[in-house]
Motif scaffolding. Structure first.
Motif, PDB file in Angstrom:
ATOM      1  N   THR A  31      -2.117   1.050   0.824  1.00  0.00           N
ATOM      2  CA  THR A  31      -0.741   1.292   1.266  1.00  0.00           C
ATOM      3  C   THR A  31      -0.691   1.639   2.751  1.00  0.00           C
ATOM      4  OG1 THR A  31      -0.202   2.092  -0.951  1.00  0.00           O
ATOM      5  CG2 THR A  31       1.313   2.675   0.825  1.00  0.00           C
ATOM      6  N   VAL A  32      -1.572   2.506   3.192  1.00  0.00           N
ATOM      7  CA  VAL A  32      -1.579   2.926   4.595  1.00  0.00           C
ATOM      8  C   VAL A  32      -1.938   1.757   5.512  1.00  0.00           C
ATOM      9  CG1 VAL A  32      -2.742   4.416   6.268  1.00  0.00           C
ATOM     10  CG2 VAL A  32      -2.042   5.336   4.059  1.00  0.00           C
ATOM     11  N   ILE A  33      -2.928   0.970   5.120  1.00  0.00           N
ATOM     12  CA  ILE A  33      -3.351  -0.157   5.953  1.00  0.00           C
ATOM     13  C   ILE A  33      -2.219  -1.176   6.104  1.00  0.00           C
ATOM     14  CG2 ILE A  33      -4.964  -2.086   6.126  1.00  0.00           C
ATOM     15  CD1 ILE A  33      -6.164   0.657   6.742  1.00  0.00           C
ATOM     16  N   ILE A  34      -1.409  -1.372   5.074  1.00  0.00           N
ATOM     17  CA  ILE A  34      -0.315  -2.343   5.134  1.00  0.00           C
ATOM     18  C   ILE A  34       0.886  -1.791   5.883  1.00  0.00           C
ATOM     19  CG2 ILE A  34       1.365  -3.603   3.731  1.00  0.00           C
ATOM     20  CD1 ILE A  34      -0.793  -3.991   1.633  1.00  0.00           C
ATOM     21  N   LEU A  35       1.221  -0.508   5.670  1.00  0.00           N
ATOM     22  CA  LEU A  35       2.463   0.040   6.215  1.00  0.00           C
ATOM     23  C   LEU A  35       2.363   0.480   7.673  1.00  0.00           C
ATOM     24  CD1 LEU A  35       3.929   2.150   3.271  1.00  0.00           C
ATOM     25  CD2 LEU A  35       4.570  -0.133   4.026  1.00  0.00           C
TER      26      LEU A  35
END
Length: 295
Positions: A173-177
């Motif tokens: 989630t963090v890598i995408i957002l």
């Protein structure tokens, strides 16, 4: 007069022909299409076999394993749908998937907002820590994770599945957002501050709508991953009343090992929600990942 008329018509004709002769679409190599279709067939064939197998009888599967149902039998699916065990496991899977997805999206969005928009000490180290989490699968940590869940008293409890799934879903989630949130212009935040909007108001009223493609993407990935998770529920859940559908498929296969058609029907219904959910939102996933790469 005729010469003049023909001369005046000549540019019009050439203009039309020039407009038609634009960049023509070029098709790729036939080998590329063949390989792509081959991969599609390898992925789709097992799913079709399972779904169609549920409409067959055990005798049909034994005599002609690769044939179509003849006649079509709906009794296997109706028998599974009339089972209270199936719907209980369906409800457990739905609770786990929805709760895990909500936690992954909410916590991941807040963490990504801080990493993307603010400067603080060890910011790079925190982002690297989440990136390293992508290389740390759950299967490696399952034994110490089970001990932690046991110490917390969450064994045979749906929370014992939900909380770890949220933790292991945060790195993706963090890598995408983070790229989505970094791409929001600083001028928007400055204008919002001049209008008296607080940081929390800016987060909910501006950040969330602008990063919606990425939020939808991580939500879909979180839901499908939670729904299909088998290893963690296998370790944590003991009583059949708390089983999710992946565990239910295993138990059902053991109980009805001689009834192959009914097992295939149960398996089809267990994987159908995640399959439909992923198929409906496939374009959202591609768009969200594309935006993350561009950001």
């Amino acid at each position: 007069m005729s010469a003049t008329t023909s001369a005046s018509r000549t540019p019009v004709t050439s203009g039309k022909s020039a407009g038609r002769s634009g960049p023509q679409q070029t098709w790729g190599s036939p080998v590329t299409y063949f390989v792509a279709l081959l991969f599609v067939g390898v992925c789709v064939a097992p799913v079709l076999y399972i779904v169609l197998g549920g409409f067959r009888t055990n005798a049909q599967i034994t005599t002609e394993p690769a044939a179509l149902p003849d006649p079509w039998v709906a009794g296997n699916y109706l028998g599974v749908l009339e089972s209270s065990v199936f719907w209980g496991e369906f409800a457990n899977s739905l609770i786990v998937a929805v709760a895990s997805t909500a936690g992954i999206v909410a916590l991941g969005l807040m963490v990504s907002f801080v990493i993307a928009r603010y400067d603080f000490r060890f910011k790079g180290a925190m982002y690297s820590l989440f990136a390293a989490g992508l290389m740390f699968p759950m299967v490696i940590a399952i034994t110490p994770l089970y001990l932690v869940i046991k110490d917390l008293g969450l064994v045979d409890n749906l929370l014992g599945v939900i909380v770890p799934q949220i933790a292991f879903g945060l790195p993706t989630t963090v890598i995408i957002l983070v790229p989505f949130l970094r791409a929001i212009p600083n001028e928007i935040e400055e204008a919002a501050a001049l209008d008296g909007m607080s940081r929390l108001g800016f987060f909910f009223r501006m950040v969330v709508p602008l990063s919606l493609p990425g939020v939808v993407t991580v939500g879909i990935l979180g839901f499908v991953g939670s729904w299909n998770n088998y290893l963690l529920p296998l370790y944590v859940l003991n009583s059949q009343a708390n089983f999710t559908l992946p565990l239910g498929v295993q138990v059902f296969s053991s109980q009805y090992s001689t009834d192959t058609a009914k097992v295939l029907a149960f398996t089809s219904l267990a994987m159908l929600p995640a399959l439909v959910f992923f198929s409906v939102f496939e374009k959202r996933i591609v768009g969200g990942l594309t935006g993350a790469v561009k950001g």
